[in-house]
Design a protein around this motif. Structure first.
Motif, PDB file in Angstrom:
ATOM      1  N   THR A 246       0.831  -1.212   0.000  1.00 28.94           N
ATOM      2  CA  THR A 246       0.000   0.000   0.000  1.00 28.94           C
ATOM      3  C   THR A 246       0.858   1.253   0.000  1.00 28.94           C
ATOM      4  O   THR A 246       0.565   2.232  -0.700  1.00 28.94           O
ATOM      5  CB  THR A 246      -0.939   0.007   1.218  1.00 28.94           C
ATOM      6  OG1 THR A 246      -1.786  -1.149   1.166  1.00 28.94           O
ATOM      7  CG2 THR A 246      -1.809   1.260   1.219  1.00 28.94           C
TER       8      THR A 246
ATOM      9  N   HIS B 180       1.677   9.617  -5.591  1.00 31.13           N
ATOM     10  CA  HIS B 180       2.241  10.939  -5.282  1.00 31.13           C
ATOM     11  C   HIS B 180       3.152  11.406  -6.423  1.00 31.13           C
ATOM     12  O   HIS B 180       3.097  12.571  -6.847  1.00 31.13           O
ATOM     13  CB  HIS B 180       3.021  10.855  -3.970  1.00 31.13           C
ATOM     14  CG  HIS B 180       3.414  12.180  -3.403  1.00 31.13           C
ATOM     15  ND1 HIS B 180       3.805  12.344  -2.089  1.00 31.13           N
ATOM     16  CD2 HIS B 180       3.504  13.419  -3.959  1.00 31.13           C
ATOM     17  CE1 HIS B 180       4.097  13.616  -1.886  1.00 31.13           C
ATOM     18  NE2 HIS B 180       3.941  14.279  -3.002  1.00 31.13           N
TER      19      HIS B 180
ATOM     20  N   THR C 228       0.872   4.218  -2.812  1.00 34.07           N
ATOM     21  CA  THR C 228       0.669   5.616  -2.414  1.00 34.07           C
ATOM     22  C   THR C 228       1.812   6.497  -2.912  1.00 34.07           C
ATOM     23  O   THR C 228       1.590   7.608  -3.414  1.00 34.07           O
ATOM     24  CB  THR C 228       0.566   5.715  -0.884  1.00 34.07           C
ATOM     25  OG1 THR C 228      -0.546   4.940  -0.429  1.00 34.07           O
ATOM     26  CG2 THR C 228       0.370   7.167  -0.445  1.00 34.07           C
TER      27      THR C 228
END
Length: 458
Positions: free
Chosen positions: A207, A215, A211
């Protein structure tokens, strides 16, 4: 807006808690100027040759100081007229600050009422209209005083306009939506994930990896200088490369290939051979564990042309050797092992990806594991066990963050195969015990495939 906050009656901006009026400073200034109140610069000030020279050279700090002296104004008068803070004007006149922003420069010259005749074209309010009375007055005075220091005003105007255009473009291409600190933080996060990948259960970092990739994608959707864009492309490509490995370890080959295609696109956009080489090498690794084993060799040959040397080249040679061994091509496998040894003997600086560490390195323990796997596939079991044992010892004696439990377990299976081949069933069982005791979240998909191969061998 916070509760009880007051807004300017004219422009609607929030008023400072220290402002007791009903309008902001800029609107109050405009109202007083419109009413003819407040300080102003007399027309004769603009006839001063030093002031004209300072304006022509865009030396607004010197111009401000000379104008104040000639007009008998204070710094707070100048601040009121230009809309700039008194502290900024003080630094501007002292030479510690420069007025490079075009909008602020325009407010400065227009607030002082500088005649258009003295301004560069971008700052002229009436460049396409008849000159104002003040401008006509100054121009006539200049004409009476003889020729100016520039004999070709049209060419001078063109030069000034070109200079402003260059500055504007330079401002635009240096605008960025990502700071250097943010870039360093993203690189640090990827470094941590790459390092954790080899010894931490995948579900704990997957995860975080997604993420971080998101970004990076968001940053690339913004605007930044070319150098930052290239670094973002490298980081985004690296995140997709890590996701390709993760997808392969989860047994989803289609997802792994999709991530590699994206990583390759980033490598192409960044024109980054290190990333290209890793992507091709990983594509070969995925193909090697599939039914497309000849394709794996094709990928390694493409990758070897891109590999700069060092651990990247060692990795590709190791994958080529094992891929060739899987299809029984001993000649190619041995040639690849020789190439691996030559790359090991060469001194090479870390490339752009090995700096992340962890999964994106190819340390000595991993090298022995691949060499042992190659000999195991070629049926040379004694040499296979020798290298597999060296790999296990290096993993066990090294720091935890460098320990790849998946590779260590696969190396043990090579020893199991070697001992079964010579009838040492008890010795094979000793190596199976640590594998069977390995927690489920540390078992990669390839381990199951290798276990089935050992079962078939027996």
């Amino acid at each position: 807006m916070r509760r009880n906050a007051r807004a300017c009656a004219d422009c609607g901006c929030r008023l400072s808690q220290y402002n007791q009026e009903d309008r902001c400073a800029a609107c109050s200034r405009d109202r007083r100027l419109d009413a003819g109140h407040g300080p102003s610069v007399p027309d004769e000030v603009w006839l001063d040759l030093d002031i004209q020279s300072a304006i022509a050279h865009w030396d607004f700090g010197l111009a401000s100081r000379l104008i104040r002296d000639k007009a008998g104004l204070r710094q707070d008068d100048m601040a009121f007229m230009t809309g700039l803070s008194q502290s900024f004007l003080s630094m501007l006149e002292a030479g510690s600050r420069r007025l490079t922003n075009l909008e602020r420069a325009a407010r400065f010259v227009q607030g002082l009422g500088m005649p258009d005749a003295l301004l560069a074209p971008p700052f002229r309010q009436h460049s396409a209209a008849p000159a104002s009375a003040q401008t006509s007055y100054v121009k006539s005075c200049l004409e009476e005083g003889g020729p100016t220091k520039h004999d070709d005003p049209d060419l001078n105007d063109l030069a000034a306009q070109a200079a402003v255009q260059s500055l504007r473009f330079a401002d635009e291409i240096t605008m960025t939506n990502v700071s250097d600190i943010e870039l360093e933080g993203l690189e640090s996060t990827l470094t941590r994930i790459a390092s954790d990948y080899v010894h931490v259960p995948l579900h704990r970092i997957f995860t975080d990896l997604v993420t971080t990739r998101d970004h990076l994608f968001a940053a690339l959707n913004g605007r930044q200088p070319l150098g930052q864009t290239r670094e973002l492309l490298l980081l985004a490509g690296t995140s997709c490369l890590l996701l390709a490995h993760a997808s392969q370890n989860l047994g989803d080959e289609d997802a792994a290939i999709a991530q590699l295609q994206t990583a390759w696109t980033f490598a192409e956009q960044a024109d980054h051979n290190d990333l290209r080489a890793w992507v091709k090498g990983t594509a070969a690794l995925i193909a090697e564990w599939s039914t497309r084993r000849q394709t794996a060799l094709d990928y390694t040959r493409q990758a070897i042309r891109l590999a700069p040397g060092g651990q990247t080249r060692i990795r590709i040679a190791a994958i080529e050797a094992r891929s060739a061994a899987r299809i029984g091509d001993r000649t190619t496998a041995m040639a690849a092992l020789e190439d691996l040894q030559r790359a090991r003997d060469q001194e090479a600086a870390p490339d752009a990806l090995t700096r992340f560490g962890g999964l994106l390195t190819f340390p000595e323990a991993k090298q022995h594991y691949y060499i042992g796997g190659t000999f195991a596939l070629l049926g040379e079991h004694q040499r296979a066990e020798q290298h597999a044992t060296a790999a296990i010892e290096l993993y066990e004696s090294g720091p935890q963050e460098h320990r790849s439990y998946g590779d260590e377990a696969l190396a043990r299976l090579d020893i199991v195969t070697a001992r079964i081949a010579v009838g040492e069933i008890e010795g094979a069982g000793e190596q199976l015990t640590p594998i069977l005791e390995l927690p489920a979240d540390l078992r990669i998909r390839q381990l199951g495939d290798a276990m089935q191969a050992v079962s078939a061998y027996t």
